[in-house]
Each structure stands twice: as structure tokens, then as C-alpha cells.
Design a protein around this motif. Sequence first.
Motif, PDB file in Angstrom:
ATOM      1  N   GLY A  73       0.822  -1.213   0.000  1.00  0.00           N
ATOM      2  CA  GLY A  73       0.000   0.000   0.000  1.00  0.00           C
ATOM      3  C   GLY A  73       0.848   1.252   0.000  1.00  0.00           C
ATOM      4  O   GLY A  73       1.823   1.343  -0.739  1.00  0.00           O
ATOM      5  N   ASP A  74       0.486   2.221   0.815  1.00  0.00           N
ATOM      6  CA  ASP A  74       1.176   3.500   0.808  1.00  0.00           C
ATOM      7  C   ASP A  74       2.149   3.677   1.963  1.00  0.00           C
ATOM      8  O   ASP A  74       2.704   4.744   2.161  1.00  0.00           O
ATOM      9  CB  ASP A  74       0.160   4.644   0.798  1.00  0.00           C
ATOM     10  CG  ASP A  74      -0.748   4.605   2.015  1.00  0.00           C
ATOM     11  OD1 ASP A  74      -0.637   3.654   2.813  1.00  0.00           O
ATOM     12  OD2 ASP A  74      -1.574   5.517   2.166  1.00  0.00           O
ATOM     13  N   GLY A  75       2.350   2.615   2.743  1.00  0.00           N
ATOM     14  CA  GLY A  75       3.418   2.631   3.733  1.00  0.00           C
ATOM     15  C   GLY A  75       3.132   3.362   5.022  1.00  0.00           C
ATOM     16  O   GLY A  75       4.020   3.550   5.849  1.00  0.00           O
ATOM     17  N   ASP A  76       1.875   3.815   5.207  1.00  0.00           N
ATOM     18  CA  ASP A  76       1.605   4.630   6.392  1.00  0.00           C
ATOM     19  C   ASP A  76       1.165   3.816   7.615  1.00  0.00           C
ATOM     20  O   ASP A  76       0.985   4.381   8.695  1.00  0.00           O
ATOM     21  CB  ASP A  76       0.547   5.693   6.076  1.00  0.00           C
ATOM     22  CG  ASP A  76      -0.795   5.087   5.640  1.00  0.00           C
ATOM     23  OD1 ASP A  76      -0.874   3.847   5.503  1.00  0.00           O
ATOM     24  OD2 ASP A  76      -1.740   5.864   5.442  1.00  0.00           O
ATOM     25  N   LEU A  77       1.006   2.519   7.475  1.00  0.00           N
ATOM     26  CA  LEU A  77       0.346   1.744   8.530  1.00  0.00           C
ATOM     27  C   LEU A  77       1.077   1.800   9.879  1.00  0.00           C
ATOM     28  O   LEU A  77       0.433   1.865  10.931  1.00  0.00           O
ATOM     29  CB  LEU A  77       0.163   0.286   8.075  1.00  0.00           C
ATOM     30  CG  LEU A  77      -0.790  -0.548   8.925  1.00  0.00           C
ATOM     31  CD1 LEU A  77      -2.198   0.028   8.904  1.00  0.00           C
ATOM     32  CD2 LEU A  77      -0.824  -2.003   8.437  1.00  0.00           C
TER      33      LEU A  77
ATOM     34  N   GLY B 250      -9.136  -1.986  -0.935  1.00  0.00           N
ATOM     35  CA  GLY B 250      -8.096  -0.983  -0.753  1.00  0.00           C
ATOM     36  C   GLY B 250      -7.027  -1.002  -1.829  1.00  0.00           C
ATOM     37  O   GLY B 250      -7.219  -1.546  -2.918  1.00  0.00           O
ATOM     38  N   ARG B 251      -5.892  -0.402  -1.505  1.00  0.00           N
ATOM     39  CA  ARG B 251      -4.838  -0.207  -2.490  1.00  0.00           C
ATOM     40  C   ARG B 251      -4.278  -1.528  -3.015  1.00  0.00           C
ATOM     41  O   ARG B 251      -3.892  -1.632  -4.177  1.00  0.00           O
ATOM     42  CB  ARG B 251      -3.680   0.584  -1.872  1.00  0.00           C
ATOM     43  CG  ARG B 251      -4.049   2.028  -1.608  1.00  0.00           C
ATOM     44  CD  ARG B 251      -2.912   2.787  -0.927  1.00  0.00           C
ATOM     45  NE  ARG B 251      -3.448   3.765  -0.012  1.00  0.00           N
ATOM     46  CZ  ARG B 251      -3.667   5.051  -0.331  1.00  0.00           C
ATOM     47  NH1 ARG B 251      -3.371   5.500  -1.508  1.00  0.00           N
ATOM     48  NH2 ARG B 251      -4.177   5.873   0.552  1.00  0.00           N
ATOM     49  N   ALA B 252      -4.196  -2.545  -2.124  1.00  0.00           N
ATOM     50  CA  ALA B 252      -3.626  -3.825  -2.530  1.00  0.00           C
ATOM     51  C   ALA B 252      -4.419  -4.431  -3.678  1.00  0.00           C
ATOM     52  O   ALA B 252      -3.859  -5.097  -4.557  1.00  0.00           O
ATOM     53  CB  ALA B 252      -3.591  -4.780  -1.332  1.00  0.00           C
TER      54      ALA B 252
ATOM     55  N   PHE C 137      -4.390  13.516   0.247  1.00  0.00           N
ATOM     56  CA  PHE C 137      -4.781  12.156  -0.152  1.00  0.00           C
ATOM     57  C   PHE C 137      -5.215  11.294   1.039  1.00  0.00           C
ATOM     58  O   PHE C 137      -5.138  10.057   0.965  1.00  0.00           O
ATOM     59  CB  PHE C 137      -3.658  11.448  -0.930  1.00  0.00           C
ATOM     60  CG  PHE C 137      -3.325  12.069  -2.266  1.00  0.00           C
ATOM     61  CD1 PHE C 137      -4.051  13.131  -2.774  1.00  0.00           C
ATOM     62  CD2 PHE C 137      -2.277  11.570  -3.039  1.00  0.00           C
ATOM     63  CE1 PHE C 137      -3.744  13.696  -4.013  1.00  0.00           C
ATOM     64  CE2 PHE C 137      -1.968  12.120  -4.288  1.00  0.00           C
ATOM     65  CZ  PHE C 137      -2.695  13.184  -4.767  1.00  0.00           C
ATOM     66  N   GLN C 138      -5.660  11.899   2.154  1.00  0.00           N
ATOM     67  CA  GLN C 138      -6.080  11.145   3.332  1.00  0.00           C
ATOM     68  C   GLN C 138      -7.472  11.599   3.753  1.00  0.00           C
ATOM     69  O   GLN C 138      -7.771  12.782   3.735  1.00  0.00           O
ATOM     70  CB  GLN C 138      -5.126  11.406   4.517  1.00  0.00           C
ATOM     71  CG  GLN C 138      -3.672  11.062   4.259  1.00  0.00           C
ATOM     72  CD  GLN C 138      -3.404   9.571   4.210  1.00  0.00           C
ATOM     73  OE1 GLN C 138      -4.253   8.770   4.604  1.00  0.00           O
ATOM     74  NE2 GLN C 138      -2.251   9.190   3.703  1.00  0.00           N
ATOM     75  N   SER C 139      -8.280  10.674   4.198  1.00  0.00           N
ATOM     76  CA  SER C 139      -9.618  11.026   4.650  1.00  0.00           C
ATOM     77  C   SER C 139      -9.572  11.913   5.885  1.00  0.00           C
ATOM     78  O   SER C 139      -8.703  11.754   6.738  1.00  0.00           O
ATOM     79  CB  SER C 139     -10.392   9.748   4.988  1.00  0.00           C
ATOM     80  OG  SER C 139     -11.664  10.074   5.517  1.00  0.00           O
TER      81      SER C 139
END
Lengths: 207, 207, 335, 335
Positions: free
Chosen positions: A32-36, A175-177, D79-81
Amino acid sequence: MDKGYIIKLLENLKDIMMTNKDYLIQLDSVVGDGDLGLTMSDGFLAAYNAVKDTDDNDIGKILYAAGKAMSTAVPSTMGTLMASGFMNAGKVLKGTTEVTLTDIANLFDAYLEGVAARGKAKLGDKTFLDGLAPAVASLKASAKNQDTLEHAASDAAYAAEEGFMHTNQLLAVHGRAATRGEESRKLLDPGAAVAMLMMKAFHKSVR
Amino acid sequence: MDKGYIIKLLENLKDIMMTNKDYLIQLDSVVGDGDLGLTMSDGFLAAYNAVKDTDDNDIGKILYAAGKAMSTAVPSTMGTLMASGFMNAGKVLKGTTEVTLTDIANLFDAYLEGVAARGKAKLGDKTFLDGLAPAVASLKASAKNQDTLEHAASDAAYAAEEGFMHTNQLLAVHGRAATRGEESRKLLDPGAAVAMLMMKAFHKSVR
Amino acid sequence: MKKIINKPENYVKEMLEGLYIAHPDLITYTADDLHCLVTANKREGKVGLATGGGSGHLPLFLGYVGKGMLDGCSVGDVFQSPSAEQMLAVTKAIDSGAGVLYIYGNYNGDIFNFDMAAEMADFEENIQVLSVVAGDDVASAGPSAPGEKSTRRGVAGIFFVFKCAGAAADKMLPLEEVKRIAEKAAANVRTMGVALTPCTVPRVGKPGFSIGEDEMEIGMGIHGEAGIRHGKIEPADQITDEMLDKIITDLPYTAGNEVDVLVNGLGATPLDEQYIVTRRISMYLAEKNIKVHRFYVGEYATAIEMAGISISVLKLDAELKALMEAPACTPFFRQ
Amino acid sequence: MKKIINKPENYVKEMLEGLYIAHPDLITYTADDLHCLVTANKREGKVGLATGGGSGHLPLFLGYVGKGMLDGCSVGDVFQSPSAEQMLAVTKAIDSGAGVLYIYGNYNGDIFNFDMAAEMADFEENIQVLSVVAGDDVASAGPSAPGEKSTRRGVAGIFFVFKCAGAAADKMLPLEEVKRIAEKAAANVRTMGVALTPCTVPRVGKPGFSIGEDEMEIGMGIHGEAGIRHGKIEPADQITDEMLDKIITDLPYTAGNEVDVLVNGLGATPLDEQYIVTRRISMYLAEKNIKVHRFYVGEYATAIEMAGISISVLKLDAELKALMEAPACTPFFRQ
Ligand SMILES: Nc1ncnc2c1ncn2[C@@H]1O[C@H](COP(=O)(O)OP(=O)(O)O)[C@@H](O)[C@H]1O
Ligand SMILES: Nc1ncnc2c1ncn2[C@@H]1O[C@H](COP(=O)(O)OP(=O)(O)O)[C@@H](O)[C@H]1O
Ligand SMILES: [Mg+2]
Ligand SMILES: [Mg+2]
Ligand SMILES: [Mg+2]
Ligand SMILES: [Mg+2]
């Protein structure tokens, strides 16, 4: 066990997310976008902080408040899903001031329900659910068998880990995946890793 | 000499701009935006085409029409200035059907005036004027001396060339070149090169 | 060159075709020439306002033709003046006896052609034409001595001149009055810009100049004319302050003044950044005790796809303020 | 990263500060939180319309809050809710008893948060909330089976949903009716885009993906989600035709239909190119005997500074047409 235990559980959850921040970032960077890692450490911290000094003895209300704080802090996909889990657990346990193993099984079951109701994913969709669901099933069985809390927690943690490890067989549909199609199959799901970490923290909280 | 000569002059002007298209592009690329070769060949072609088959015998009207055609074809800095030169020459020679050396000196003098009135540059500002003005002065002197047309044209061409070669002593104060400040000084002015080419074409037209 | 275009030589023609298709209620063309754009809502007896200039600056120039602003615009090729003949065609179409005012930017090619067009209008058509040349870019030259012609380039600030003159003409003021107002607006506006990337003229196919990967050019013109300095990119607040320092001291704008401010994107810069700059301008001017009557934020005058921003400030008096507040309806500006 | 910004972590906050400074007559905020943007002109008794989503898409989403369109918008990070609590704050501020309709794009994070906010509004505040999720991007997924939830991403076409629903609410229609109209608009709009360059989230500092120097990505999403094919850049007419082929056959739009068309720049693409595409769309639809009621051209929904264009088509019936023609006045859209 009273609210003191619940707050300790929340503290352990926060600690494990902090410790595994980079691990989660790394997993999510692949899919995904790496924010997890950031959202989970920030989110569980906010949840813990919101209730650590509470005067309230109502475990349901405490869980609900923790969830709300989390949803405000990290309105990302997983942030909102985890918040929904806490809030639903809070609703189910509302009025409870003492918990047994059965209550805790109910707590995580309600958490799972809350996430599922919010995210509308099915088991096998390669999500958080695929990590937590096996653990909840294990907890329920342990409660039925009147296992010790520690033993039940250990089994649940093991089940969650297995669930997580199994996600690299599944096709992502959320989601992104999901945008990667078949290619997503060979990857591990970061959200399911969060479920595994949650159960590890739960195990630690009862040792 | 009647309108036939004027049309031949316009043809020679067109030819020399076509032949020197790349040379002018190259000069303007160093100082400006590099379009001068295109605008001058397109512009003098349009001027020639507009009048080459005319029924009109009025040399003034012919020059004016050539200028207007040029201004429509190439509304760039030099395009509009050259058009203004032709149009002013046309106004001055209006009603003339035969020209002598004196008339031709007047023609180029009016052309110079037209350009100067439009562009409001002064001599020494490193422009077209610095190429054409010495040639006009030379033509006027020749007319006074009653030189042969060919001799006068040869002198004028020489004077224009000298004027052009001298522009690398001057500081640009107009147009794109001016934005270079002192750095502009060592460069030759492309517009003055057009004046030199005009006088070369004029010389050819009377040989 | 990353552009969504067809043949580069058809760039302006096809852009214009698209414009007429999209805005049939507001604009049309005359003389059978797409480059001769005029309002679709001509008002009899009104002074006609015309502008013109090269393409590549949308919404400048043609985007301000409509109700309450301009009546016509001759459109040149990218960064090239339209011809005097095209200007004349527009002039003829928009004149209704009250005369025509030309308002355009201070560039050689445009000046020569508008002057020629004005002469033609006078000699050939007996239309009275006056002209106002806008030169608002403080980075392009020093202030001109009193009585001297300005050598400053015209950039985004011309929007204010269009707006004030347009409102004045809409009030059915006579030509001399409209000209006075246009001159007053032009005299009270100053602009400065900063560029981060170059731009590509479609027919040329590659950028006309370059700016280092981590550099900016303060004061660059809208065709890429050199600015007053280039250097490493700085924070938005710092860049804004540097530009305002130049602008404010030039007119000068002083404590107690009231102004309109235009924050203009040059093409590729997101609105977000324009608002970040707006925020700083507001703080800066508040500190100087200069009151902002209104902010205009967006793309008002671009340089094809250049990244960058310009700031224009218009000093208001009661007259200009009322004119700025008047309604307007054009393809790109509605108020 | 070539941006005119200060600290990347202050990007959204400072952008919002600039917005409130520039548009005080139209927008303000509630709950002491800049991210909770609401109209400055609340109409009592009217159904409240709220949207929300990540930043980086200006003028989407907040730019459509004003008269005749939306009443509130919660603003997330790039780009975030935004959070459910912020959405709830907006909901409370804009409700005046007639209930609130949420209209937002089909993204996981937004859905989860808006659902949570709707529940909170119901449980905690007793405000009736309904939701419409827009998913118009034909490149993002196939059409959904009847009754199935669409998996398509929401992109620029949501503008049409905002406009129709906004006009319906402005007519003081009840919540259910406004929802019906929003759903009808959403069901009749299709969008497809093409991207030429990537975009950079300020906090990340470098582009999230890359597109080859002479390549384009047809169907790319507004966060850089993969499209349906990438390849060498083609002439504008060819790109336009490919996008329209996909759009037209999807709904489908057929001979005799009347449509509104939105040609949307993704951030760095000049208006000129948008009009070149407009021209081709007009030719293409004329050939298919589909009538264009109106073109909207400009930046309506961007992806920070991405270069590219999207095309959205709304099929009209008498009801939607009348709603599209109603006046509106917001920071970014006036009609
Ligand atoms: N509908 C859903 N239900 C449960 N979990 C989901 C759902 N959609 C996504 N997830 C989980 O969310 C994880 C990604 O979370 P996060 O990084 O917050 O997403 P994003 O950054 O894309 O918003 C996935 O690995 C998956 O486990
Ligand atoms: N005011 C002026 N008067 C006379 N000649 C001028 C003036 N300004 C510029 N020029 C001439 O124009 C030449 C450049 O012409 P051109 O290439 O058409 O300009 P641009 O491409 O910048 O519009 C200069 O070399 C100079 O000789
Ligand atoms: Mg993520
Ligand atoms: Mg995320
Ligand atoms: Mg040149
Ligand atoms: Mg030129």
C-alpha cells in the motif's frame, strides 16, 4: 479483572504498535502506501491516552472512548476500522465493570464484528479479519473449555499469527492492494499483521 | 523607371531574404528568439506576391499595398517595422509612376522614417536604423552629386554593411536583446543585417 | 515535450475552435478569422475595449472578453503579436460610434501593431482609438522618470486594468474617461513573479531556457525573460516577502492604503500553493497596515505550463474600488 | 520537489488559512477546526449537503461549498480522509432540521469515516443523514452488477453530482428527494482520464510513481492509481477518441441523448490543451448524434500538479438539465 486490566491491555497494545512501527511501515510499503506503522502507533497511543486516567469504571464506555479518540487521531482505513472495533466492543460491554475470559472473548468478538460491519469485507478477502477471526474463534473455544486466561491468550495469539501467515495465499479485493490483482496474492497483508500484534499484546497483558 | 522596376526591386528583396534565411535565424538565435529568418522571408514574399501582378501604375500605392500585406503576414517586431517602412514610402511616393535616383533616395528615406516613427528608436540604439540610416545618407549624397544609379546603389550597400558591422559597438535598448544589458554590446544586431541585405538587393536590382 | 496536442502548427487554431464551442453565449469572431475574437453581446453606444497579444497566457487575453470587461481581443500565435489588420477587424466590429480603447501589455511587437491598427482605424475607418499600455512588472526595469515611457513589461496586473476600464465602459462613460480610468489603474498596479520551471512553445518543442532542479528565478517574465536573481528554492513565506518588499516600496504602498491583491498561478502550480502565498501576503500587509479589500486567487495570466506564481497589488481609491466591485461575466472571470 | 511551500507538515493548514482569508464572504469553519469548512450563508430549513475527502485535489472538494451547491466539507490531509469527528462537526453545523446528505467519492477511508459519522449523527445528535457515494471512473473497474456496490473510484464527475444535488436542495426539496437526484446524477455520469506526469505529496517529497519521458497513462486515478494502459503519447484527437470510446459505450450514451461535458485539467496542463480536447469531443459527439448542452472546461478536480486531463459526461433528462442550469456561487464555481 476491572478497568485497570483494560487500561493495561490498551497500554500493551500501544506499546507493541510503537515497537513494530517500522515493521508495519515496511509491510505496507510493499502493498500500500506505507503509512500503517505511523497510523497504528499514533492511533493506539491516542486510544490509550484518552482513557489512561479515566474516572469511569464502565469498561464499555472506556473502550468506546478509546475508539473515538483513535478515529479522530488517525482517520485512515485501518485507523477507522480499529476505532470501529473498539467502539462496537464498547457498546457490547456497556455497563460491565468486571470481565472474565468469556467477557474478553465477547470483547474481541464484538471488535471483530465492529470491523466487519464497518469494512464489509468477507473472510478470505485478505484483510485484518483474516488475522483476527481465527483468534476470536480460538478464544471462544477456550472460554467454552474453561481454559485459563493465559492459556487462552497464548492460543489466540498463535491462531492470529497463523491467520496472518496464511494471508499470502489470498487475493486482495479491498483498498490499495486490490489494484494489484493476481500479483497481490503472494504478499502478506499488513492489516492482518496488526491483528497478530494485537493478540501478542493481549497475551502479554495476562502473563 | 516605372512600376516594373519597383516590382523587380521587391522581387530581389524577397530573393535575398529567402537566400539568407538561415543566416538571419542564426544571428537572431544569439540575441533574440531566432525567428527573424522566417519572418523576413515570409514577409518579403508576402509583400512581393501582393503586388507582382498588379494593374496599378501608382508606385506609392504599390509600396503601400506591399507593406500592408507584409504586416498581415508577419506581425513580429521586424515584420511590422518593415511594413511600416513600405507603407510610409508608399504615402510619400503616392501618385508617382516614374522614379529617378532622387525618388529612390526619397523612397528609402521615407522607409527609414516609417520605421523610426513606428519603433521610436534613436540612431545608435543598435537596431535596423543603424544599418539603413548610413545607406540613406549615402543615397542622398549620391543624388545630390548626380551619381549613376548603379554607383549610388553600390555606395549605399557598402554604407549599410558598415553600419551593420558597427552595431557590435552598440548597447541594445530595445526588444529581447535589451534584456542582456552590457552583454548585448559585443553582438551584431540582426535587424541591421536586414538593412544590409536590403541594400544588397537594391544594388543587384540596378546592375 | 509532454503535451496533449495535435500538430503544433494547429495549436492556436484548435484551441480557439474549442473556445468558441465552449462559450457560444459569450464570444464569437469577426472577419471570418478565429483570431479576431469579439463579444457576443455588443452594447450599442458603449466605448469598445480591445486587447490582444500572443497566445500561451490563458485566460489572458481573450478570457476577459464578455460582459463588464472587454469587447474584443485579437489573438496571436504563441508568444507572438497578432497583426494590425486583425486588430483593425476587431476594432471595426466592436466600435459603435463611441470609439475604442486599446489596453495591452508593454511589448514591442504588440505596441507596433496596435499603433498601426490605431492609425488604420483613424485613416481608413474614421474610428477614434486611444491606447493604454500596461507595464506592471517591477522586476523588468526600474521605475520610469516622470513623463518618460515605461520600459516595464506587462504581466498579470493588466487584469486589474481590464476590470476597472471594463466597469467604467459598462457605465457608459465616454472614451476619454474610460482611458483616464485605465491609466489610473495601470499607474497603481505593480506585479512581481517567481518561476520554478521553464515552458515549451509547442512549435519549438523544447523548453526555451532552463532552471536548475532545486532553483527558482525571482522576477522572471511570462515568456521566460530573465529575472532579477536566481537561487535555491526558499520557503514560500520567504519568497513572498521578497516579492512584496519589491512591490510595496516601488509605488510605494503605505500604511493606511487599501488594495486588491491578485495571486496568480503561472500554469503548473497547484491552487494550494497559491493559497499558501495568499496567507503570507495577508500577514505581511497587515503588518504594514495595508488593508486588503479583496483577494483574487487562481490562474489569471499564465506562461503555458510554467510552474510559478506572481503577485499583483492594486492601490484603490473610492473610484477604483467601486469599479472593481462591479459585476462581470466572461469565459474565465465571473463576479 | 519544486513547490512554493513552507514546512510540508503545514501544507494543508496554511492552504486552508489562505482560503478563509480569500473567501470570507462564502466560507468559514466550525468546531474551531480549520478542516471543518462550512458555508457562511446557511439557509434555514434547507437540506444540508456535505462532502469531504483528502486534500490535493483543489478545487475539489471544498471549493464547491457556497450558494446553490454544498454546505460543508471536511478536509483531510493530502490524499487522506478527514476523521469521522470532523465530518460530524460539519454535519452538526449545517443541519437545520431537514437532515444532511453526504456526497463523496468511492474510497475506503472516506466510506468508513462517513459511515461512522452518519452513525454518530444519528445516535449522538439525532440528525438524519443519508449518503451517496460517487464512482464515475470507468477505467478503475468494470460496471457493477445490478444491486451490487460499485467498485469504481470517484473522480471529477462528482462535480455534476454536487451541482444537481445542490440545486435540488436549493429548491428546498426534502432529503429523500435530494438523495434521489444525487443518485440519478451519479448514475448518469462517467469519467475517464489520462496522465502525463506523476505528482508529489508534499510530506513524501518525491513523486509516488513515474511515467516515461514520452509516455502517458490512460485511465490513471487522481492519486496515481494505475490506469488501463500506458504507452507513447499520441495526438490529442486520438487520446480523446480512446477515452470517449470507453465512456460512451459504458453507460451507454446513444444517439439522441443530450449531455453536459466536463473537460478537467489535472493540475499542470494548460487551458489551451483542455480546449483542444474540447474541440475534439464536440466533433466526436456530433458524429454520434449526441447533443452537448454545455461544456465546462478548466481545473475542477486535480491531482496536485499532475499533467493530464479527464473527460466527464453527464446524461441529461429535463430534471437534471434544469438543475444544471440553476445558478451557483462558490469560491471556485460561479454560474
Ligand atoms: N474492508 C476492509 N475490512 C477490513 N480490513 C480492511 C479493509 N480494507 C482494507 N483493510 C485492511 O487495511 C489494511 C491497509 O490499511 P491502511 O494502511 O490504513 O490503508 P490505506 O493506507 O490504503 O488507507 C490492509 O492491509 C487490510 O488489512
Ligand atoms: N524600436 C525599434 N526600432 C527599430 N528596430 C528595432 C526596434 N526594436 C527592435 N528592432 C529590431 O528588431 C530586431 C529583432 O526583430 P524580431 O526578431 O522580429 O524581434 P522579436 O522576435 O523579438 O519580436 C532587432 O535586431 C532590432 O534590429
Ligand atoms: Mg496504508
Ligand atoms: Mg493511507
Ligand atoms: Mg526575433
Ligand atoms: Mg519574435
